[in-house]
Enzyme design. Sequence first.
Site, PDB file in Angstrom:
ATOM      1  N   LYS A 181       1.376  -1.776  -0.496  1.00 47.68           N
ATOM      2  CA  LYS A 181       0.320   0.023   0.105  1.00 47.68           C
ATOM      3  C   LYS A 181       0.722   1.274  -0.095  1.00 47.68           C
ATOM      4  CE  LYS A 181      -3.788  -2.342   0.510  1.00 47.68           C
ATOM      5  NZ  LYS A 181      -3.411  -4.087  -0.030  1.00 47.68           N
TER       6      LYS A 181
HETATM    7  C1  LIG Z   1      -4.863  -5.160   1.335  1.00 44.43           C
HETATM    8  C2  LIG Z   1      -6.328  -4.962   0.735  1.00 44.43           C
HETATM    9  C3  LIG Z   1      -7.103  -6.073   2.287  1.00 44.43           C
HETATM   10  C4  LIG Z   1      -5.891  -6.604   2.788  1.00 44.43           C
HETATM   11  O1  LIG Z   1      -5.440  -6.001   3.805  1.00 44.43           O
HETATM   12  P1  LIG Z   1      -4.557  -6.042   4.975  1.00 44.43           P
HETATM   13  O2  LIG Z   1      -3.568  -4.923   5.588  1.00 44.43           O
HETATM   14  O3  LIG Z   1      -3.389  -6.724   4.360  1.00 44.43           O
HETATM   15  O4  LIG Z   1      -4.966  -6.318   5.687  1.00 44.43           O
HETATM   16  C5  LIG Z   1      -8.077  -5.771   1.901  1.00 44.43           C
HETATM   17  N1  LIG Z   1      -8.884  -5.147   0.989  1.00 44.43           N
HETATM   18  C6  LIG Z   1      -8.423  -4.591  -0.298  1.00 44.43           C
HETATM   19  C7  LIG Z   1      -9.465  -4.041  -1.012  1.00 44.43           C
HETATM   20  C8  LIG Z   1      -7.005  -4.760  -0.182  1.00 44.43           C
HETATM   21  O5  LIG Z   1      -6.195  -4.068  -0.990  1.00 44.43           O
END
Ligand SMILES: *Cc1c(COP(=O)(O)O)cnc(C)c1O
Length: 376
Positions: A181
Site C-alpha cells: 500500500k
Molecule cells: C490490501 C487489501 C486488503 C487487505 O489488507 P491487509 O492489511 O493485508 O489485511 C483488504 N481489502 C482491500 C481492498 C485491499 O486492497
Amino acid sequence: MIPFNKPYMTGRELSYIAQAHANGHLSGDGPYTKRCSAWLRENTHASTALLTHSCTAALEMAALLLDLQPGDEVIMPSYTFVSTANAFALRGAVPVFIDIREDTLNIDERLIEGAITPRTKAICVVHYAGVACEMDAILDIAQRHGLRIIEDAAQAVMSAYKDRPLGTIGDLGALSFHETKNIISGEGGALLCRDVAFSERAEIIREKGTNRSRFFRGQVDKYTWVDLGSSYLPGEITAAFLAAQMEAAQEITARRLALWDRYHAWAAAYEARDMLRRPVVPTNCRHNAHMYYMLLPDQDARAEFISRMKAQGVQTVFHYIPLHSAPEGTRVGRHCGSMDVTARQSERLVRMPLWVGLEGEIDTVLEAADKALEML
Ligand SMILES: *Cc1c(COP(=O)(O)O)cnc(C)c1O
C-alpha cells in the site's frame, strides 16, 4: 527486473524503532501507537482510530461491532480482495456480491437496492485504487433502509470524496498499511469509527474483549472480560515504523501522483486509438495514486502484454479473481444479478509498476510498454 512494487523507506524507520526499543514499551498502545492514532484522527477526522495488525483485522472488528448473526447479509462488490468477504463470512454472515461500475470499477450503487432483503444488515464498499465510491447515493440508500456502511478503505489512505477523507464517510472504515500500500508498516492497518457510537466497544473488542483501555485511563479500577474480542493491536515496533511513514505521507502521495500522471499522459494516445482504456477518476474524488491500471482489449491481449513486458524486464500484474466465482465465494456467498462488468473488466485489467523511487526508471517502463502495445 523492474518490480511491480518496492516498499519505500523514509529513512527514519530504524531510529524510531530504536527509540521504541529504548522506551522499553514493546506491546501495543505505547507512545508510537498514540502518535499514529493522533495522525489518523487529524487526517481522517475519525472520532476514534485504532491501529490493528492489518486491514483484515480491522474488517473483522467491524463485523463483530455490527453483531452480525448467521444468515445476515452484507452487500459488497465481487471485484475485491478476499478479506472484504471473509471478515463477514467468519461471523456466519452471507456476502451478497453485486456488479461494479464500468468507469471506476467500484460497487455499482444503482444495483444496491435490488440486492436488499429482510436479512440485509450492511453495505461494504471498496474504494478501488483509492478512488471513492459514489458515497452520497450509498449513504442515502443506507439511511432509507436502516443499513450500516463499512468502507474497505485499504487502498485509500489520503484519498477523499467531496473533500471528505475516505474511511470516515460510512460508520466504520478499514485502512491497510501492508507493504504493497502507499503508507506501510509491513503488515498493518487501522479501524476508523466515524462517530463515538462504536468507539468504546471497538476498544474493547481490540483488547481481547476486556475494558483494559478504560482501566489504563483510570475510568475503572480493575479490568475484566466484558465482551467478545480478540488481539487486534500491533506492538510498538510496528507503530514506530508506521509513525515514520505517516510523517512522510504528503511527500509519498505527491511523488506517487507525479508517477501516476506520467502514466496517464502517456496512455492518452493509446486510449485515443482504442487500444486500451485508462482509469477514470470522477471530478469529486481526490485520489492517492495507489495504483495505475489499464484495461486492455481482452484477456489474451493482457496475457500477451504481461509476457512482453516481462521479456523486457518489467513486472506488470493482473488483479482480483472475482469472489463470486471463487470456490469459497460460491460456498459462503451468493451473487445478485448480472456480474458481466466484473467478469469482463477483471479479465482485461493490468497494473503497472508504481512506487516511490520509480522516477529513475519510468522512461524504461514506458518504452517497454510502447513496444509491448505496438506488438499487440
Ligand atoms: C490490501 C487489501 C486488503 C487487505 O489488507 P491487509 O492489511 O493485508 O489485511 C483488504 N481489502 C482491500 C481492498 C485491499 O486492497
